[in-house]
Design a protein around this motif. Structure first.
Motif, PDB file in Angstrom:
ATOM      1  N   ALA A 196       0.792  17.456  -3.333  1.00 38.60           N
ATOM      2  CA  ALA A 196      -0.591  17.062  -3.092  1.00 38.60           C
ATOM      3  C   ALA A 196      -1.505  18.283  -2.981  1.00 38.60           C
ATOM      4  N   SER A 197      -1.006  19.362  -2.382  1.00 34.36           N
ATOM      5  CA  SER A 197      -1.789  20.589  -2.272  1.00 34.36           C
ATOM      6  C   SER A 197      -2.045  21.196  -3.635  1.00 34.36           C
ATOM      7  N   LEU A 198      -0.983  21.326  -4.428  1.00 34.27           N
ATOM      8  CA  LEU A 198      -1.083  21.880  -5.775  1.00 34.27           C
ATOM      9  C   LEU A 198      -2.031  21.057  -6.633  1.00 34.27           C
ATOM     10  N   LYS A 199      -1.844  19.751  -6.616  1.00 32.76           N
ATOM     11  CA  LYS A 199      -2.654  18.869  -7.445  1.00 32.76           C
ATOM     12  C   LYS A 199      -4.128  18.885  -7.042  1.00 32.76           C
ATOM     13  N   SER A 200      -4.397  18.921  -5.739  1.00 29.71           N
ATOM     14  CA  SER A 200      -5.776  18.881  -5.269  1.00 29.71           C
ATOM     15  C   SER A 200      -6.565  20.102  -5.726  1.00 29.71           C
ATOM     16  N   VAL A 201      -5.935  21.282  -5.652  1.00 28.82           N
ATOM     17  CA  VAL A 201      -6.623  22.506  -6.069  1.00 28.82           C
ATOM     18  C   VAL A 201      -6.850  22.517  -7.579  1.00 28.82           C
ATOM     19  N   LEU A 202      -5.848  22.090  -8.345  1.00 28.15           N
ATOM     20  CA  LEU A 202      -5.996  22.081  -9.800  1.00 28.15           C
ATOM     21  C   LEU A 202      -6.985  21.010 -10.275  1.00 28.15           C
ATOM     22  N   LYS A 203      -7.059  19.912  -9.553  1.00 29.08           N
ATOM     23  CA  LYS A 203      -7.974  18.843  -9.955  1.00 29.08           C
ATOM     24  C   LYS A 203      -9.412  19.154  -9.576  1.00 29.08           C
ATOM     25  N   TYR A 204      -9.595  19.859  -8.462  1.00 29.35           N
ATOM     26  CA  TYR A 204     -10.948  20.155  -7.985  1.00 29.35           C
ATOM     27  C   TYR A 204     -11.100  21.649  -7.712  1.00 29.35           C
ATOM     28  N   PRO A 205     -10.955  22.488  -8.736  1.00 29.37           N
ATOM     29  CA  PRO A 205     -11.054  23.935  -8.504  1.00 29.37           C
ATOM     30  C   PRO A 205     -12.458  24.381  -8.110  1.00 29.37           C
ATOM     31  N   GLU A 206     -13.445  23.523  -8.331  1.00 33.97           N
ATOM     32  CA  GLU A 206     -14.797  23.862  -7.898  1.00 33.97           C
ATOM     33  C   GLU A 206     -14.956  23.699  -6.380  1.00 33.97           C
ATOM     34  N   LYS A 207     -14.002  23.025  -5.733  1.00 34.51           N
ATOM     35  CA  LYS A 207     -14.062  22.790  -4.293  1.00 34.51           C
ATOM     36  C   LYS A 207     -13.037  23.597  -3.517  1.00 34.51           C
ATOM     37  N   PHE A 208     -11.877  23.839  -4.132  1.00 26.55           N
ATOM     38  CA  PHE A 208     -10.767  24.507  -3.450  1.00 26.55           C
ATOM     39  C   PHE A 208     -10.277  25.673  -4.304  1.00 26.55           C
ATOM     40  N   LYS A 209      -9.928  26.771  -3.654  1.00 22.06           N
ATOM     41  CA  LYS A 209      -9.598  27.983  -4.400  1.00 22.06           C
ATOM     42  C   LYS A 209      -8.114  28.314  -4.405  1.00 22.06           C
ATOM     43  N   ALA A 210      -7.368  27.884  -3.398  1.00 24.07           N
ATOM     44  CA  ALA A 210      -5.992  28.358  -3.272  1.00 24.07           C
ATOM     45  C   ALA A 210      -5.111  27.313  -2.614  1.00 24.07           C
ATOM     46  N   ALA A 211      -3.802  27.483  -2.824  1.00 22.56           N
ATOM     47  CA  ALA A 211      -2.824  26.590  -2.194  1.00 22.56           C
ATOM     48  C   ALA A 211      -1.503  27.314  -2.012  1.00 22.56           C
TER      49      ALA A 211
END
Length: 341
Positions: free
Chosen positions: A214-229
């Motif tokens: 879920a961490s990996l997917k969230s960053v890749l899906k919303y890179p404009e919101k999250f930068k790292a995992a």
């Protein structure tokens, strides 16, 4: 991968948290923005343009654990306005959050996700094992910050599943919108109640096993919101049985496809710290290596921490964090900015 050790870990955390119910402060309300003794309660204008002051509405947090340094982990119930999901969210603010020199600054946020089911049906309300005093994530982060390995993160620990099924941290058609819960509602809760950063430079995920996915997917899906995992022993592709009959939506939540899209677009840059224990299944290690070899280029920056003797559990994953993973993401994120007044 839904590892049996995750279920065993859940049982240990439930027991440890049950012991904590006798603590005198447990259940008491806490205001994380009250300030340190003698400090001004109204911080005034932010120290820089990237700092967001709490926007409200204010949530009620109640203490579930107090660390030796006096900092608190506290729980609130979030009624997700966008997802329609209701569940528990725990937050820990480091001691720096109460330091008057940072009273006008935002803090980086680390959204920490458990593996397994996170015991969502447990009567004690424990749905994220990172809150537990036996695992001591917060104590370790305090030490790593003192050692210069980590930023002083606000640690946000939401539930991962609303029932006894794996939702892959996604909006599976016909099911609870857990993707929206994690990446919108939980984020909005933090922005409403804490000093944070407006830019993605202040937002990261970490998780183990299904929480790593879920961490990996969230960053890749919303890179404009999250930068790292930090993704520890993660699943690399969605595998919930509830995806049956929904191949298009499943593909839209597949980290491999999301990484390929990000490479094609050329950014924004994301930083993915993978971890696995040397005693984990070869399938876990090999799947991470395949992902890293195929997609770890251009804007997709990766590291892979192999933990000597490590198994599929939260204690060993923290050894990997100490050895390099927490610094890998901290070096890419924004630290709180001290003010002179």
């Amino acid at each position: 991968m839904k590892h049996p050790l995750a279920r065993a870990l859940t049982a240990v955390v439930i027991a440890s948290c049950a012991l904590l119910t006798g603590c005198s402060e447990n259940g008491n309300p806490v205001d994380f923005n009250a300030g340190a003794p003698g400090a001004a309660t109204a911080p005034g204008a932010p120290v820089d343009r990237d700092t967001r002051m709490p926007a409200g509405p204010k949530s009620e947090f109640r203490i579930t654990r107090t660390l030796d340094d006096g900092t608190h982990i506290a729980r609130t119930t979030l009624n997700g306005a966008k997802s329609g999901v209701t569940g528990s969210v725990w937050v820990w603010a480091p001691k720096e959050y109460q330091d008057p020199k940072y009273a006008k600054s935002g803090f980086p946020v680390l959204i920490a996700l458990p593996g397994g089911l996170g015991s969502p049906q447990d009567k004690s309300g424990v749905t994220n094992y990172w809150v537990g005093g036996d695992i001591k994530l917060q104590e370790n982060l305090t030490q790593w910050t003192a050692e210069g390995k980590s930023l002083p993160f606000l640690v946000v620990m939401p539930m991962l599943n609303p029932d006894t099924r794996y939702h892959d941290g996604s909006d599976i058609p016909g099911q609870a919108k857990m993707g929206t819960w994690l990446t919108d509602d939980v984020v909005d809760l933090v922005k409403a109640n804490f000093r944070t950063f407006a830019s993605r430079d202040g937002w990261a995920f970490m998780g183990s096993s299904s929480g790593g996915f879920a961490s990996l997917k969230s960053v890749l899906k919303y890179p404009e919101k999250f930068k790292a995992a930090i993704a520890s022993g993660p699943d690399i592709v969605p595998d919930s049985p509830m995806w049956a009959g929904h191949p298009k939506e499943k593909d839209a939540n597949n980290p491999e496809r999301l990484a390929a899209q990000l490479l094609k677009k050329g950014g924004p840059d994301v930083y993915l710290a993978f971890q696995a224990g040397s005693r984990e299944s070869a399938s876990v290690i090999n799947s991470v290596r395949r992902f890293q070899n195929t997609y770890g280029k251009g804007p997709v920056h990766t590291s892979f921490q192999i933990i000597p003797g490590g198994r599929h559990n939260a204690w060993d994953y923290q050894k990997g964090m100490a050895a390099g993973s927490i610094k890998f993401i901290s070096d890419q994120l924004k630290a709180p900015v001290p003010s002179s007044s």
